[in-house]
Design a protein around this motif. Sequence first.
Motif, short mmCIF file in Angstrom:
data_model
loop_
_atom_site.label_atom_id
_atom_site.label_comp_id
_atom_site.label_asym_id
_atom_site.label_seq_id
_atom_site.Cartn_x
_atom_site.Cartn_y
_atom_site.Cartn_z
N VAL A 168 0.85 -1.18 0.00
CA VAL A 168 0.00 0.00 0.00
C VAL A 168 0.89 1.24 0.00
O VAL A 168 1.83 1.32 0.79
N PRO A 169 0.66 2.20 -0.93
CA PRO A 169 -0.50 2.33 -1.81
C PRO A 169 -0.30 1.73 -3.21
O PRO A 169 -1.14 1.97 -4.08
N SER A 213 -13.74 -1.69 -5.72
CA SER A 213 -12.41 -1.64 -6.33
C SER A 213 -11.67 -2.95 -6.11
O SER A 213 -11.66 -3.51 -5.00
N ALA A 214 -11.03 -3.46 -7.17
CA ALA A 214 -10.22 -4.67 -7.04
C ALA A 214 -9.07 -4.47 -6.07
O ALA A 214 -8.62 -5.43 -5.42
N ALA A 215 -8.60 -3.24 -5.93
CA ALA A 215 -7.52 -2.96 -4.98
C ALA A 215 -7.99 -3.21 -3.55
O ALA A 215 -7.23 -3.73 -2.72
N VAL A 458 -6.03 6.38 3.78
CA VAL A 458 -4.83 6.18 4.59
C VAL A 458 -3.99 5.13 3.88
O VAL A 458 -4.49 4.09 3.47
N ASP A 459 -2.72 5.40 3.71
CA ASP A 459 -1.85 4.52 2.92
C ASP A 459 -1.23 3.43 3.80
O ASP A 459 -0.01 3.29 3.91
N LEU A 460 -2.10 2.66 4.43
CA LEU A 460 -1.70 1.55 5.29
C LEU A 460 -2.62 0.37 5.03
O LEU A 460 -3.78 0.56 4.60
N PRO A 461 -2.18 -0.86 5.31
CA PRO A 461 -3.02 -2.04 5.07
C PRO A 461 -4.05 -2.25 6.17
O PRO A 461 -3.90 -3.10 7.05
N VAL A 462 -5.10 -1.44 6.15
CA VAL A 462 -6.16 -1.50 7.15
C VAL A 462 -7.50 -1.42 6.44
O VAL A 462 -7.60 -0.92 5.32
N PRO A 494 2.12 -6.69 8.26
CA PRO A 494 3.28 -6.31 7.44
C PRO A 494 2.87 -5.53 6.20
O PRO A 494 1.81 -5.78 5.62
N GLY A 495 3.72 -4.61 5.80
CA GLY A 495 3.40 -3.74 4.68
C GLY A 495 3.60 -4.38 3.32
O GLY A 495 3.33 -3.76 2.30
N ARG A 496 4.06 -5.63 3.29
CA ARG A 496 4.23 -6.34 2.03
C ARG A 496 4.00 -7.82 2.28
O ARG A 496 3.77 -8.24 3.41
#
Length: 529
Positions: A168-169, A213-215, A458-462, A494-496
């Motif tokens: 993300v993002p 959104s697919a994202a 917000v550019d985080l995996p939430v 984790p961010g990835r």
Amino acid sequence: MNPALGTDPRRRTIAAQRGTATVFPRRRVVVVGGGIAGLAAATGLAERGVTVELLEAMPYLGGRVGGWTVPLPDGRHTGMSRGFHAFFRQYYNLRALLARAESGLAVLRPVADYPLVDAQGRVDSFRGLPTTPPWNAIAFALRSPTFPASGLLRVSAKDALPLIDVRVPDVYHALDDLDAHAFLDRIRFPDAARHLAFDVFSRSFFAPAEQLSAAELALMFHLYFLGSAEGLVFDVPHRPFHELWQPLADYLTGRGARLRTGMAVERIEQDGSVFRVNGSGETAHADAVVLATDVRGLRTLVANSPALGPPWWREQVAKLTTAPPFCVLRAWLDRPVDPARPAFLATGGRPPLDNVSVLDRYDTDAAAWATREGGSVVELHAYAVTGGDDPGVRQDIRARLWQRLHEVYPETRAARTVTEQVLWRDDCPLFPPGSFVFRPGISTPVPGLVLAGDGIRVDLPVALMERAATTGWLAANHLLANWGAAGHDLVTVPGRGYNAALRALRTLGALTARFGSRRDAIPGAGVPV
């Protein structure tokens, strides 16, 4: 970290800015909205000595996770809410908020399993799965009756690679222009497995896959499957929602915050650096404001405050949309459902029913009534109802929900309904394809004004409740940083991608796609993956 707040060794801590322990000189902030986001923001500020006044339009706290009471035929009152909510173990920032008032999170009880059943009666289960990715997803697929080997062999591995290493993002730049349904078509995901593995998750955003959104779908896959080792089982509050937030309210008032329900804010004005927050015939003055309302409330408030922010930002707010209506039907039955029934059952391919909860399995209010009357309390959800604003459609949905309940829990055919509550709402944020780039973020072009909520970028995996809590903490941090005070650390999955081998596969796939058919451009680039 307290085990109640997470056990994944690769969970990611996002360190906040450092600064003074308290804000000096003392500042005053008005928080508009008493849902999860507003409560998180208020907590973050009050803990640093800020004078907080929280204004909530509804007569209760908790927002979409709040509750109230309704009368029963015997004259007693019992809890009612907008429906079941799953408190996943990877909702770190939400759980940290609740832990402010109850350090051991004793309010939460684990749900042993939440089976998924499709129209053919095939059942998927999360019980007993390993917690570490990718073995959790692999074990789920291997034992699932909806993942036939022939169907999996037809899956396009190349097109499925974005699910393996979500960042993300970046995931929004790659997939946000595509809807979730088209993305699963591209992958050639088996239809039966799609109903249970993806449709259930997409509809948890209160939207059909064609409007999501697919994202966002890929982000959910990362958050719950391949990005976290917290497991796929969740907790639920044993306390009814109208009581859930009282300990946190007491915690806040103990730190000088003023919490006011039934206060609808109508407009915001500025006099130099001072904000005037107007509503319910009163005006509150503040050095800063946190807008933590739902999407419709934010749009209305900004529209009614014509001097607030430049046109481009106001346009971003105006573009926010809400998901289609959803229905919650709660029924008090005169006899118990089968004792083997789970606390929560998700359904696929059985419209309009999306899930069934048996509240007396975990909710103390419902359990007390069931024990007293020898019955049970069940709750049925129908998400993303097309035409849900039409009274005729609503009547049809109610009748079909009962029909579906009788199909999945046949013993309820003989039950008499002592009473029922039917609730319709249409105020959840919608994340349609292409919307991420226009979504307003936490900071705004107006100094001292910040946004929070599950509809805010917000550019985080939430996602969902965790997105609301995370944006609330970040909104507080933003204001605290301006005043030289320390912020609050956050934690996310984790961010990835969790597994190095899968991340390498993702990288190889990206390089292969980039160089197309030039097999001599990269050694081994023509090897299928």
